[in-house]
Design an enzyme around this catalytic site. Structure first.
Site, PDB file in Angstrom:
ATOM      1  N   ASP A  44       0.847  -1.186   0.000  1.00  0.00           N
ATOM      2  CA  ASP A  44       0.000   0.000   0.000  1.00  0.00           C
ATOM      3  C   ASP A  44       0.887   1.242   0.000  1.00  0.00           C
ATOM      4  O   ASP A  44       1.897   1.286   0.700  1.00  0.00           O
ATOM      5  CB  ASP A  44      -0.906  -0.014   1.242  1.00  0.00           C
ATOM      6  CG  ASP A  44      -2.011   1.015   1.162  1.00  0.00           C
ATOM      7  OD1 ASP A  44      -1.702   2.230   1.252  1.00  0.00           O
ATOM      8  OD2 ASP A  44      -3.171   0.622   1.024  1.00  0.00           O
ATOM      9  N   ILE A  45       0.526   2.256  -0.782  1.00  0.00           N
ATOM     10  CA  ILE A  45       1.346   3.477  -0.850  1.00  0.00           C
ATOM     11  C   ILE A  45       1.159   4.372   0.372  1.00  0.00           C
ATOM     12  O   ILE A  45       1.950   5.284   0.590  1.00  0.00           O
ATOM     13  CB  ILE A  45       1.090   4.289  -2.137  1.00  0.00           C
ATOM     14  CG1 ILE A  45      -0.357   4.762  -2.202  1.00  0.00           C
ATOM     15  CG2 ILE A  45       1.484   3.504  -3.368  1.00  0.00           C
ATOM     16  CD1 ILE A  45      -0.623   5.788  -3.290  1.00  0.00           C
ATOM     17  N   ASN A  90     -13.346  -3.384   2.609  1.00  0.00           N
ATOM     18  CA  ASN A  90     -14.414  -2.399   2.731  1.00  0.00           C
ATOM     19  C   ASN A  90     -15.295  -2.505   1.492  1.00  0.00           C
ATOM     20  O   ASN A  90     -14.809  -2.373   0.376  1.00  0.00           O
ATOM     21  CB  ASN A  90     -13.835  -0.987   2.834  1.00  0.00           C
ATOM     22  CG  ASN A  90     -12.988  -0.800   4.068  1.00  0.00           C
ATOM     23  OD1 ASN A  90     -13.356  -1.222   5.144  1.00  0.00           O
ATOM     24  ND2 ASN A  90     -11.829  -0.178   3.900  1.00  0.00           N
ATOM     25  N   GLU A 109     -13.187   3.049  -0.973  1.00  0.00           N
ATOM     26  CA  GLU A 109     -12.714   4.213  -1.715  1.00  0.00           C
ATOM     27  C   GLU A 109     -12.394   3.924  -3.173  1.00  0.00           C
ATOM     28  O   GLU A 109     -12.441   4.827  -3.999  1.00  0.00           O
ATOM     29  CB  GLU A 109     -11.492   4.811  -1.024  1.00  0.00           C
ATOM     30  CG  GLU A 109     -11.831   5.381   0.351  1.00  0.00           C
ATOM     31  CD  GLU A 109     -10.636   5.969   1.071  1.00  0.00           C
ATOM     32  OE1 GLU A 109      -9.511   5.910   0.532  1.00  0.00           O
ATOM     33  OE2 GLU A 109     -10.832   6.479   2.176  1.00  0.00           O
ATOM     34  N   VAL A 110     -12.038   2.683  -3.482  1.00  0.00           N
ATOM     35  CA  VAL A 110     -11.702   2.323  -4.863  1.00  0.00           C
ATOM     36  C   VAL A 110     -12.710   1.286  -5.337  1.00  0.00           C
ATOM     37  O   VAL A 110     -12.881   0.255  -4.686  1.00  0.00           O
ATOM     38  CB  VAL A 110     -10.259   1.766  -4.959  1.00  0.00           C
ATOM     39  CG1 VAL A 110      -9.932   1.363  -6.390  1.00  0.00           C
ATOM     40  CG2 VAL A 110      -9.256   2.787  -4.449  1.00  0.00           C
ATOM     41  N   HIS A 139     -10.813  -5.314  -3.262  1.00  0.00           N
ATOM     42  CA  HIS A 139      -9.459  -5.452  -2.727  1.00  0.00           C
ATOM     43  C   HIS A 139      -9.518  -5.834  -1.263  1.00  0.00           C
ATOM     44  O   HIS A 139     -10.450  -5.473  -0.550  1.00  0.00           O
ATOM     45  CB  HIS A 139      -8.629  -4.182  -2.922  1.00  0.00           C
ATOM     46  CG  HIS A 139      -9.230  -2.930  -2.361  1.00  0.00           C
ATOM     47  ND1 HIS A 139     -10.316  -2.295  -2.946  1.00  0.00           N
ATOM     48  CD2 HIS A 139      -8.905  -2.191  -1.279  1.00  0.00           C
ATOM     49  CE1 HIS A 139     -10.607  -1.209  -2.254  1.00  0.00           C
ATOM     50  NE2 HIS A 139      -9.776  -1.130  -1.220  1.00  0.00           N
ATOM     51  N   HIS A 172      -7.185  -5.706   2.214  1.00  0.00           N
ATOM     52  CA  HIS A 172      -6.014  -5.189   2.909  1.00  0.00           C
ATOM     53  C   HIS A 172      -5.518  -6.280   3.847  1.00  0.00           C
ATOM     54  O   HIS A 172      -6.318  -6.915   4.540  1.00  0.00           O
ATOM     55  CB  HIS A 172      -6.380  -3.981   3.776  1.00  0.00           C
ATOM     56  CG  HIS A 172      -6.937  -2.818   3.033  1.00  0.00           C
ATOM     57  ND1 HIS A 172      -6.170  -1.727   2.687  1.00  0.00           N
ATOM     58  CD2 HIS A 172      -8.191  -2.550   2.575  1.00  0.00           C
ATOM     59  CE1 HIS A 172      -6.926  -0.837   2.062  1.00  0.00           C
ATOM     60  NE2 HIS A 172      -8.163  -1.329   1.979  1.00  0.00           N
TER      61      HIS A 172
END
Length: 126
Positions: A39-40, A97, A105-106, A110, A112
């Site tokens: 993750d950035i 999420n 958010e995206v 995905h 995490h």
């Protein structure tokens, strides 16, 4: 910005761009069905994102439309990444999420993987 998980897939989302090679990433694992990368903006000492390569907005979308090979590959990849990163012994947290209330958010499914320190309670009470 949270998204509605029932919306159609957006080909311009950041993970789609990463999958197309338009945005660089620090890949930790890749196979025919999955990409996993650092993750950035890490929220723990170890923070890896695992995404399916298919165009899926949410877990519901993925579980309804993905092939058995994609589903199996994604689930196995999450475990493989955690093992290879040395997260299993001390423990880790998985988080996906989905939708507006969960603050997705995206608009690309995905997961995490967080590890590297005690992560506290699952949710803040309130």
């Amino acid at each position: 910005m949270a998204i509605d998980a029932t919306l159609p897939y957006d080909d311009d989302n950041i993970f789609a761009k990463i999958l197309r090679g338009e945005i660089p990433n620090k890949t930790v694992y890749e196979d025919e069905h999955v990409l996993a990368f650092q993750d950035i903006n890490p929220q723990a000492p170890q923070h890896i994102l695992v995404i399916p390569k298919g165009k899926y907005v949410s877990w519901d979308d993925f579980s309804a439309k993905a092939s058995d090979a994609e589903i199996g590959g994604f689930v196995r990849a999450v475990g493989h990444v955690a093992r290879e990163a040395g997260m299993v012994e001390a423990g880790y947290r998985l988080l996906a999420n989905i939708g507006q209330n969960a603050h997705q958010e995206v608009p690309h499914l995905h997961v995490h993987i967080f590890a590297g320190k005690p992560l506290g309670p699952m949710l803040v009470k309130g």
